[in-house]
Design a protein around this motif. Structure first.
Motif, PDB file in Angstrom:
ATOM      1  N   GLN A  56     -40.941  42.882 -14.586  1.00 41.61           N
ATOM      2  CA  GLN A  56     -39.540  42.933 -15.310  1.00 41.61           C
ATOM      3  C   GLN A  56     -39.550  42.432 -16.594  1.00 41.61           C
ATOM      4  O   GLN A  56     -40.001  41.255 -16.854  1.00 41.61           O
ATOM      5  CB  GLN A  56     -38.580  42.314 -14.252  1.00 41.61           C
ATOM      6  N   VAL A  57     -39.127  43.236 -17.759  1.00 41.35           N
ATOM      7  CA  VAL A  57     -39.036  42.739 -19.042  1.00 41.35           C
ATOM      8  C   VAL A  57     -37.940  41.942 -19.066  1.00 41.35           C
ATOM      9  O   VAL A  57     -36.873  42.242 -18.731  1.00 41.35           O
ATOM     10  CB  VAL A  57     -39.132  44.033 -19.855  1.00 41.35           C
ATOM     11  N   LYS A  58     -38.123  40.886 -19.899  1.00 40.23           N
ATOM     12  CA  LYS A  58     -37.149  39.899 -20.038  1.00 40.23           C
ATOM     13  C   LYS A  58     -36.320  40.326 -21.311  1.00 40.23           C
ATOM     14  O   LYS A  58     -36.972  41.064 -22.209  1.00 40.23           O
ATOM     15  CB  LYS A  58     -37.632  38.415 -20.392  1.00 40.23           C
ATOM     16  N   LYS A  59     -35.048  39.800 -21.042  1.00 37.91           N
ATOM     17  CA  LYS A  59     -34.019  40.445 -22.179  1.00 37.91           C
ATOM     18  C   LYS A  59     -34.737  39.837 -23.710  1.00 37.91           C
ATOM     19  O   LYS A  59     -34.507  40.853 -24.721  1.00 37.91           O
ATOM     20  CB  LYS A  59     -32.669  39.926 -21.964  1.00 37.91           C
ATOM     21  N   VAL A  60     -35.088  38.773 -23.697  1.00 37.36           N
ATOM     22  CA  VAL A  60     -35.865  38.419 -25.027  1.00 37.36           C
ATOM     23  C   VAL A  60     -36.693  39.226 -25.637  1.00 37.36           C
ATOM     24  O   VAL A  60     -36.737  39.639 -26.728  1.00 37.36           O
ATOM     25  CB  VAL A  60     -36.224  36.791 -24.989  1.00 37.36           C
ATOM     26  N   THR A  61     -37.307  40.166 -24.774  1.00 32.69           N
ATOM     27  CA  THR A  61     -38.348  41.017 -25.339  1.00 32.69           C
ATOM     28  C   THR A  61     -37.753  42.187 -26.065  1.00 32.69           C
ATOM     29  O   THR A  61     -38.081  42.632 -27.103  1.00 32.69           O
ATOM     30  CB  THR A  61     -39.463  41.320 -24.218  1.00 32.69           C
ATOM     31  N   THR A  62     -36.767  42.551 -25.349  1.00 34.54           N
ATOM     32  CA  THR A  62     -35.957  43.503 -26.000  1.00 34.54           C
ATOM     33  C   THR A  62     -35.267  43.211 -27.381  1.00 34.54           C
ATOM     34  O   THR A  62     -35.054  44.025 -28.503  1.00 34.54           O
ATOM     35  CB  THR A  62     -34.847  44.066 -25.143  1.00 34.54           C
ATOM     36  N   GLU A  63     -34.851  41.620 -27.633  1.00 36.43           N
ATOM     37  CA  GLU A  63     -34.392  41.311 -28.732  1.00 36.43           C
ATOM     38  C   GLU A  63     -35.500  41.355 -29.812  1.00 36.43           C
ATOM     39  O   GLU A  63     -34.883  41.774 -31.109  1.00 36.43           O
ATOM     40  CB  GLU A  63     -33.881  40.000 -28.718  1.00 36.43           C
ATOM     41  N   LEU A 113     -45.157  39.938 -28.414  1.00 38.46           N
ATOM     42  CA  LEU A 113     -45.766  39.583 -27.067  1.00 38.46           C
ATOM     43  C   LEU A 113     -44.743  39.568 -26.061  1.00 38.46           C
ATOM     44  O   LEU A 113     -43.571  38.975 -26.310  1.00 38.46           O
ATOM     45  CB  LEU A 113     -46.048  37.918 -27.302  1.00 38.46           C
ATOM     46  N   VAL A 114     -44.946  40.392 -25.067  1.00 41.09           N
ATOM     47  CA  VAL A 114     -43.863  40.691 -24.096  1.00 41.09           C
ATOM     48  C   VAL A 114     -44.064  39.495 -22.990  1.00 41.09           C
ATOM     49  O   VAL A 114     -44.650  39.101 -22.360  1.00 41.09           O
ATOM     50  CB  VAL A 114     -44.415  41.962 -23.239  1.00 41.09           C
ATOM     51  N   ASP A 115     -42.442  39.046 -22.581  1.00 39.80           N
ATOM     52  CA  ASP A 115     -42.161  38.235 -21.646  1.00 39.80           C
ATOM     53  C   ASP A 115     -41.762  38.967 -20.373  1.00 39.80           C
ATOM     54  O   ASP A 115     -40.847  39.789 -20.470  1.00 39.80           O
ATOM     55  CB  ASP A 115     -41.157  37.249 -22.015  1.00 39.80           C
ATOM     56  N   ALA A 117     -40.563  51.445 -19.583  1.00 34.98           N
ATOM     57  CA  ALA A 117     -39.444  52.224 -19.707  1.00 34.98           C
ATOM     58  C   ALA A 117     -38.423  51.413 -20.700  1.00 34.98           C
ATOM     59  O   ALA A 117     -38.103  51.668 -21.611  1.00 34.98           O
ATOM     60  CB  ALA A 117     -38.639  52.763 -18.572  1.00 34.98           C
ATOM     61  N   ALA A 118     -38.552  50.139 -20.186  1.00 30.77           N
ATOM     62  CA  ALA A 118     -37.774  49.020 -21.210  1.00 30.77           C
ATOM     63  C   ALA A 118     -38.287  48.888 -22.477  1.00 30.77           C
ATOM     64  O   ALA A 118     -37.498  49.056 -23.391  1.00 30.77           O
ATOM     65  CB  ALA A 118     -37.556  47.813 -20.429  1.00 30.77           C
ATOM     66  N   LEU A 119     -39.763  48.862 -22.495  1.00 31.18           N
ATOM     67  CA  LEU A 119     -40.185  48.989 -24.046  1.00 31.18           C
ATOM     68  C   LEU A 119     -40.024  49.943 -24.808  1.00 31.18           C
ATOM     69  O   LEU A 119     -39.572  49.703 -26.223  1.00 31.18           O
ATOM     70  CB  LEU A 119     -41.684  48.561 -23.635  1.00 31.18           C
ATOM     71  N   ALA A 120     -40.163  51.303 -24.300  1.00 30.34           N
ATOM     72  CA  ALA A 120     -39.876  52.323 -24.778  1.00 30.34           C
ATOM     73  C   ALA A 120     -38.481  52.341 -25.424  1.00 30.34           C
ATOM     74  O   ALA A 120     -37.927  52.886 -26.569  1.00 30.34           O
ATOM     75  CB  ALA A 120     -40.223  53.538 -24.043  1.00 30.34           C
ATOM     76  N   GLU A 172     -32.456  32.315 -21.090  1.00 28.07           N
ATOM     77  CA  GLU A 172     -32.048  33.710 -21.276  1.00 28.07           C
ATOM     78  C   GLU A 172     -30.592  34.083 -20.818  1.00 28.07           C
ATOM     79  O   GLU A 172     -30.241  35.153 -21.379  1.00 28.07           O
ATOM     80  CB  GLU A 172     -33.005  34.535 -20.071  1.00 28.07           C
ATOM     81  N   ALA A 173     -29.918  33.173 -20.182  1.00 32.56           N
ATOM     82  CA  ALA A 173     -28.430  33.362 -19.488  1.00 32.56           C
ATOM     83  C   ALA A 173     -27.625  33.736 -20.581  1.00 32.56           C
ATOM     84  O   ALA A 173     -27.655  33.127 -21.882  1.00 32.56           O
ATOM     85  CB  ALA A 173     -28.142  32.268 -18.718  1.00 32.56           C
ATOM     86  N   ALA A 174     -26.859  34.700 -20.464  1.00 31.20           N
ATOM     87  CA  ALA A 174     -25.640  35.113 -21.184  1.00 31.20           C
ATOM     88  C   ALA A 174     -24.256  33.980 -21.209  1.00 31.20           C
ATOM     89  O   ALA A 174     -23.668  33.756 -22.135  1.00 31.20           O
ATOM     90  CB  ALA A 174     -25.078  36.394 -20.999  1.00 31.20           C
TER      91      ALA A 174
END
Ligand SMILES: Cc1cc2nc3c(=O)[nH]c(=O)nc-3n(C[C@H](O)[C@H](O)[C@H](O)COP(=O)(O)OP(=O)(O)OC[C@H]3O[C@@H](n4cnc5c(N)ncnc54)[C@H](O)[C@@H]3O)c2cc1C
Ligand SMILES: Nc1ncnc2c1ncn2[C@@H]1O[C@H](COP(=O)(O)O)[C@@H](O)[C@H]1O
Lengths: 315, 259
Positions: free
Chosen positions: A14-21, A7-9, A46-49, A196-198
């Motif tokens: 704008q895709v959130k970083k957690v989705t890439t994780e 499930l994309v956030d 693009a980010a999802l790909a 989300e913050a680093a």
């Protein structure tokens, strides 16, 4: 390979970083298929790909008009139709609820607040305020797993298609009973989102008043999010949504800076898995120092401004 | 308006909490039991609604024998009566099974509103409210920071990352609360005395309509595979500020490549 639904956030496409994780973790289990609710998929694809989504299922924004239930219907339907191997969501308050309802619909088990997941969908958890590490797995049905942000290091994949597929959604009457009639954004400024913050810089009772600028200035010098202890929130010094801890947000950033926070177990429960911890406290006995990679015993009102100035100087 | 408040007894977070080595469930003997803190906010909200709209507040707890302590506490805050689902068959139930069991127990009660905490401090799954709404087929009004009831209509402020959503539904409904919603009251001496006489209806799983083939460790939908103490963090460097504490912290951050 079986599909793994993610499930994309996203915020405005704008895709959130957690989705890439989550996509990175999904690749261990099977073939990632992103589930996108609402508009903006053109800007997010693009980010999802890049992180390995072979497919992107797109559902209409109407799904967001009602509390949680339509999203659970969507995920359960896709899981059944596609024979999904697992469903991954980020462990936010809302997404955990979606996970719970989806599990009920599928007759599955659900695991939340996961800090790691392997190819067999065995999950790792940090429980009891970080004192104990457990491993668990779902024994019934399609595993539904909610993973904490910043738990998995996102890794780009090569050449995923991110092929779009529109999903026809028919929201049942039963899922329309709790209707969202208004969304109210409370000012939060330009800082990154807490979970989300680093880097997170948090202030405790030691800040002494609702003038949080000593915390905010340090946060801004580091491009960090601002957090607060419950003592601060209870005193009305900083808004509720910034509370870190057991009954607040769980954060797991690369760097957590605690200013004037004693380090009570309930606070630790929300930040103990941070990769690096820096603490400033005038009490050398403060339990926060047990966790600190670097600690300064001193007055935060002199130490933090000096640190801020040094960081700004060295940029 | 009849309100059922779901109250869970949890180990005190201030004590050391453990898992049982044999079945990897919570070791309830290892620490003192207390009311799940967020559930006190749920009780308070129910009492406030009762003061405004009339009706009765019933506590519903599922748990081991010791959970009667939490039930007494809830009654001494001002709830009218309690239902205590207590059955060895329920031991080791996971979040989904708990939601199922609570939904079944609610099926034996009459209510306009179910109020619960948004998270328990031990399990911390945060799914029971949503799963319960799914089982009961009732509106899900969870993560509420404010609740207003007007006749058969209910409206809440649902906490979100960006602020809140205003959500509307018709009763009956399931409401979970966040801690900013109110300030739970302390029981008065008089209420503590009265609470001792309030009825607690103890039910077995069967009395509560729970299929024992669906609950308990043996039928759990999830399994704890193993557990261990977290590896200790390597001891850090602690310096005393002598006018250069900020600079030294900056050196540490530079070394770790944060600046
Ligand atoms: C069920 C439950 C849930 C809870 N959930 C949470 C939660 O989610 N999050 C949370 O944070 N807490 C939570 N708490 C509360 C928690 O137990 C502590 O009370 C709280 O974390 C204390 O906040 P604090 O560290 O800011 O304040 P304190 O404990 O009062 O500590 C303040 C610290 O600041 C230091 N200090 C004071 N002045 C200065 C100065 N000028 N310079 C440097 N240092 C200074 C002091 O030495 C002290 O160590 C929960 C409690 C319970 C029972
Ligand atoms: N065994 C139980 N008996 C009564 N209420 C419960 C029980 N377990 C969970 N709850 C309720 O569900 C809420 C959320 O719990 P959880 O989803 O486990 O974090 C709690 O705050 C309680 O109100």
């Amino acid at each position: 390979m079986a599909e793994v639904l993610v499930l994309v956030d996203h915020v405005d496409g704008q895709v959130k970083k957690v989705t890439t994780e989550l996509l990175t973790a999904a690749r261990r289990i099977g073939e990632p298929a992103a589930v996108w609710v609402g508009d903006g998929v053109e800007s997010g694809r693009a980010a999802l790909a890049e992180f390995g989504a072979e497919k992107v299922y797109v559902a209409p924004a109407e799904v967001n008009d009602y509390v949680v239930a339509p999203k659970a219907e969507l995920l359960a339907k896709l899981a059944q139709e596609k024979g999904a191997a697992a469903i991954l969501v980020s462990a936010t308050a809302e997404n955990k609820e979606i996970a719970g309802r989806t599990a009920v619909k599928l007759g599955s088990g659900v695991l939340t607040d996961v800090v790691d997941v392997n190819a067999e969908v065995v999950t790792e958890h940090s429980v009891f305020g970080g004192a104990t590490v457990t491993h668990a797995r779902v024994t019934t049905g399609v595993p539904v797993v909610a993973v904490r942000p910043n738990s998995v290091v996102p890794e780009a994949a090569v050449g995923a298609a991110a092929a779009e597929e529109a999903v026809a959604v028919e929201i049942s009457d039963a899922a329309k009973t709790a209707r969202v009639v208004e969304r109210v954004a409370q000012e939060k400024g330009a800082r990154p989102e807490l979970t989300e913050a680093a880097i997170v810089v948090s202030g405790g009772r030691g800040v002494g008043s609702d003038d949080f600028s000593v915390v905010e200035n340090l946060a801004d010098s580091l491009g960090a999010a601002v957090g607060a202890s419950r003592a601060v929130v209870d005193s009305g010094w900083y808004p509720n949504q910034f509370q870190v801890g057991q009954t607040g947000k769980t954060v797991s950033p690369n760097l957590y800076v605690a200013l004037g926070i004693s380090g009570a177990i309930q606070h630790r429960a929300g930040m103990q898995t941070s990769k690096n911890i820096v603490a400033v406290n005038k009490d050398p006995e403060a339990p926060i120092f047990e966790l600190a990679d670097f600690g300064v015993v001193g007055d935060l009102h002199t130490v933090a401004p000096q640190l801020t100035e040094e960081i700004n100087k060295r940029k | 308006m009849n309100i059922v408040v779901l109250v869970k007894q949890v180990p005190d977070t201030a004590t050391e909490r453990k898992l049982n080595a044999d079945d990897r469930t919570l070791d309830r003997a290892a620490s003192d039991g207390v009311i799940n803190e967020l559930d006190e906010y749920a009780i308070e909200e129910a009492l406030l609604l009762k003061e405004k709209h009339g009706g009765e507040v019933t506590i519903l707890t599922m748990g081991p024998d010791q959970a009667t302590d939490s039930i007494r506490k809830a009654l001494s805050m001002g709830a009218d009566k309690a239902v205590f689902v207590n059955d060895e068959a329920l031991h080791g139930s996971d979040a989904i099974q708990t939601a199922y069991a609570l939904a079944q127990a609610l099926g034996t009660l009459e209510f306009d509103l179910v109020v619960l905490g948004s998270e328990s401090t031990d399990a911390r799954t945060g799914v029971v409210g949503a799963a319960l709404a799914e089982y009961l087929g009732l509106p899900q009004l969870t993560l509420a920071g404010k609740v207003d009831v007007d006749g058969g209509a209910i409206r809440i402020q649902r906490q979100t990352d960006y602020g809140y959503d205003v959500v509307e539904a018709q009763l009956p409904a399931v409401v979970s609360v966040v801690e900013k919603i109110n300030e739970p009251r302390y029981p008065s001496f008089k209420l503590i005395m009265q609470a001792k006489k309030k009825p607690v209806d103890k039910k077995s799983a069967a009395d509560a309509g729970i299929d024992t083939g669906r609950v308990g460790l043996a039928n759990a939908t999830t399994e704890t595979v193993d557990f261990a103490a977290a590896p200790p963090r390597a001891a850090g460097t602690i310096v005393k500020d002598e006018g250069d504490g900020g600079t030294k912290a900056a050196d540490f951050l530079a070394e770790k490549k944060f600046v």
